[in-house]
Design a protein around this motif. Structure first.
Motif, PDB file in Angstrom:
ATOM      1  N   TRP A   1      -2.175   0.184 -62.430  1.00 16.55           N
ATOM      2  CA  TRP A   1      -2.674   0.784 -61.166  1.00 16.55           C
ATOM      3  C   TRP A   1      -3.808  -0.421 -60.926  1.00 16.55           C
ATOM      4  CZ3 TRP A   1      -3.301   5.946 -64.041  1.00 16.55           C
ATOM      5  CH2 TRP A   1      -3.237   7.677 -62.837  1.00 16.55           C
TER       6      TRP A   1
ATOM      7  N   SER B   1      -3.007  -2.827 -58.671  1.00 14.58           N
ATOM      8  CA  SER B   1      -2.999  -1.670 -57.654  1.00 14.58           C
ATOM      9  C   SER B   1      -4.022  -2.127 -56.664  1.00 14.58           C
ATOM     10  CB  SER B   1      -2.172  -0.200 -57.663  1.00 14.58           C
ATOM     11  OG  SER B   1      -3.437   0.301 -58.042  1.00 14.58           O
TER      12      SER B   1
ATOM     13  N   ARG C   1      -4.371  -1.292 -49.472  1.00 16.62           N
ATOM     14  CA  ARG C   1      -3.709  -0.105 -49.292  1.00 16.62           C
ATOM     15  C   ARG C   1      -2.972  -0.586 -47.217  1.00 16.62           C
ATOM     16  NH1 ARG C   1      -7.176   5.286 -49.762  1.00 16.62           N
ATOM     17  NH2 ARG C   1      -6.288   4.442 -52.014  1.00 16.62           N
TER      18      ARG C   1
ATOM     19  N   HIS D   1       1.090  -2.424 -52.740  1.00 13.30           N
ATOM     20  CA  HIS D   1       0.461  -0.853 -53.263  1.00 13.30           C
ATOM     21  C   HIS D   1       1.213   0.335 -53.635  1.00 13.30           C
ATOM     22  CE1 HIS D   1      -3.431   0.565 -53.456  1.00 13.30           C
ATOM     23  NE2 HIS D   1      -3.066   1.267 -53.045  1.00 13.30           N
ATOM     24  N   SER D   2       2.058   1.151 -53.089  1.00 14.67           N
ATOM     25  CA  SER D   2       2.085   2.032 -52.958  1.00 14.67           C
ATOM     26  C   SER D   2       3.260   2.005 -54.338  1.00 14.67           C
ATOM     27  CB  SER D   2       3.054   2.627 -52.070  1.00 14.67           C
ATOM     28  OG  SER D   2       4.131   2.242 -51.901  1.00 14.67           O
TER      29      SER D   2
ATOM     30  N   THR E   1       0.900   2.069 -57.570  1.00  7.97           N
ATOM     31  CA  THR E   1       0.222   3.345 -57.917  1.00  7.97           C
ATOM     32  C   THR E   1       1.279   4.479 -57.871  1.00  7.97           C
ATOM     33  OG1 THR E   1       0.278   3.739 -55.397  1.00  7.97           O
ATOM     34  CG2 THR E   1      -1.663   3.457 -56.263  1.00  7.97           C
TER      35      THR E   1
ATOM     36  N   TRP F   1       1.220   6.276 -61.984  1.00  4.72           N
ATOM     37  CA  TRP F   1       1.673   7.962 -61.819  1.00  4.72           C
ATOM     38  C   TRP F   1       3.270   7.675 -63.046  1.00  4.72           C
ATOM     39  CZ3 TRP F   1      -0.909  11.565 -61.454  1.00  4.72           C
ATOM     40  CH2 TRP F   1      -2.181  11.618 -60.752  1.00  4.72           C
TER      41      TRP F   1
ATOM     42  N   GLY G   1      -3.628  10.312 -53.508  1.00  3.55           N
ATOM     43  CA  GLY G   1      -4.661   9.619 -53.742  1.00  3.55           C
ATOM     44  C   GLY G   1      -5.557  10.583 -52.918  1.00  3.55           C
TER      45      GLY G   1
END
Lengths: 180, 316
Positions: free
Chosen positions: B33, B36, B41, B52-53, B56, B60, B100
């Motif tokens: 995180w 990121s 984004r 970035h994705s 993230t 998670w 998000g």
């Protein structure tokens, strides 16, 4: 903080009813079928959970398909515990009794089906069943089962259990109505 | 000194003891995180994979793994049952359905939560280390799995009911103005504060209609209009409802269950405008949202209307 309308009351009531119904039916199954207390509690719990889920799913599918006047009556009953049109109140007297009977028989039917399904699904693996010569068998297995006395005792035990739990729930509803 | 103690014990608890532990999974999640945050984004929505994705998502996934691990080692118990899978299930549902910024599929997330948790709880029974995927044979495990499945289905039904009720209230907004104290099914989170927004909306359209017919008119015309409305209340109602449909982009919702009332009184002319709910309600006469407006003559001898905006009354 959003002012939400939540179905917490029906959740609480349903938990109460499930508890009472499971306890009563477990006792009946134990007495009439000679099951262990744990076994009868297990079966009773599963049966009642199944009928609860089936009931809700039926409601969710049928409710949008009903004519609008019936839907208004449903809303009126759910939100305000009364009925909307005066004609419906009169119709409800006869409809209520018929509905009660249909619900009872439907519940009993679902429980019977699920009960036999569970007995098969949860059966311990059998030793090999001896194969009979087909010419010697006159009735097929389903017919023999239905004629057997075990099936009749199971059905009557389920019927008694369902009747007892329905009676208990009815008593609780009446008591809550007087109190509330 | 207390704060130092707290941080010290917190760190002791969460630092990775060995490489293969939930603490390291949590650490990896945090690392992903933080990294990121350093990346950007993507501006265009069409880019499927960006650094970035990926970061993230990894964040998670590691958080979910950490939670699952942690609850397996220290299970939070309730009546002898570990609640771990349901907590992990919350994270999984959040990950799958809520992204998000902006809530995309809250409904799907909440409704699928019980079944996802059940899958997590049942998962260990289906996968054994040596034999791979197999359906369990032992009776107690089968009983447990069936009970688990049905109990979670009941939870799903309850959640579904909650959302269905919200749908009904959206379809018939007048219901939101009622009190639900006699209901055997629902309860409001703030019991004595009903939502009169629909009534207010109708009232506003009514005020507009009256204003159109009184402002700038002569007293003669105003009196004629008021008389006409008294004689034939349906005219006023139709006009107001037509406006309402237009404002709501053609949606009628619960219009047919609302009545409009106009009381004409002294001093000339004090109008009590009301919108009364006649749909499913708790009392025989529905609640009415009222506003008082004064129609008089301005200096140019033409009609002028003032309304007491702040004094909205609701009668039951």
């Amino acid at each position: 903080m959003a002012n939400l309308v939540l179905p917490l009351r029906v959740v609480a009531l349903q938990l109460l009813f499930l508890l009472v119904a499971t306890a009563i039916e477990a006792y009946v199954l134990q007495r009439r079928l000679g099951m262990t207390p744990k076994g009868s509690a297990q079966y009773s719990l599963v049966l009642n959970l199944f009928t609860t889920v089936a009931g809700w799913m039926l409601f969710f599918t049928i409710q949008p398909l009903l004519p609008p006047s019936w839907q208004l009556e449903i809303f009126s009953f759910i939100f305000f515990s009364r009925f909307f049109e005066p004609e419906f109140i009169d119709a409800m007297r006869t409809l209520g009794i018929i509905l009660g009977f249909v619900v009872f028989m439907g519940t009993f039917f679902l429980k019977s089906v699920f009960f036999s399904m569970m007995l098969n699904l949860w059966a311990s693996p059998n030793p090999a069943v001896p194969q009979y010569d087909t010419s010697q068998i006159q009735l097929n297995r389903m017919q023999r089962y239905r004629q057997s006395w075990t099936a009749r005792i199971r059905s009557s035990a389920l019927l008694m259990g369902t009747a007892a739990s329905f009676a208990a729930i009815l008593v609780m509803i009446l008591v809550l109505q007087q109190a509330g | 000194m207390m704060v130092q103690q707290f941080f010290k014990s917190f760190w002791e608890h969460t630092r990775p003891r060995s490489f293969y532990s939930w603490q390291s999974a949590l650490g990896l999640s945090l690392l992903a995180w933080l990294l990121s945050l350093l990346t950007q984004r993507p501006d265009t929505v069409g880019v499927p994979w960006s650094v970035h994705s990926i970061l993230t998502n990894f964040g998670w996934v590691f958080l979910i793994i950490a939670m699952g691990w942690f609850t397996t080692i220290n299970p939070p118990k309730f009546l002898g049952l570990s609640l771990g899978p349901w907590l992990t299930g919350i994270l999984v549902c959040l990950f799958l359905f809520i992204r998000g910024e902006g809530i995309v599929w809250t409904r799907a997330a909440l409704v699928s939560w019980p079944l996802v948790s059940m899958a997590i709880a049942a998962f260990p029974e289906f996968f054994k280390v040596d034999s791979g995927f197999e359906v369990p044979r032992k009776v107690p495990i089968r009983q447990w799995l069936t009970t688990l499945l049905l109990a979670n289905l009941v939870l799903t039904c309850w959640l579904f009911l909650g959302f269905r009720i919200q749908d009904w209230l959206a379809e018939y907004p007048g219901l939101k103005g009622e009190l639900f104290d006699r209901s055997a099914f629902v309860i409001r989170s703030q019991p004595s504060q009903p939502d009169y927004s629909r009534g207010v909306e109708i009232l506003n359209q009514m005020v507009q209609q009256v204003r159109d017919n009184t402002e700038g008119r002569t007293m003669d015309e105003i009196e004629r209009w008021l008389f006409e409305m008294q004689r034939n209340p349906k005219l006023l109602r139709d006009a107001v409802m037509a406006r309402l449909t237009e404002v709501n982009q053609g949606r009628r919702l619960d219009q047919s269950f609302w009545q409009v009332e106009m009381g004409i009184g002294e001093p000339e002319y004090q109008l009590t405008l009301g919108a009364r709910w006649q749909g499913p309600r708790s009392m025989q006469q529905g609640y009415v949202v009222q506003q008082v407006c004064q129609v008089g003559l301005a200096t140019n001898n033409r009609g002028a209307m003032t309304c007491d905006q702040r004094n909205l009354k609701v009668l039951r």
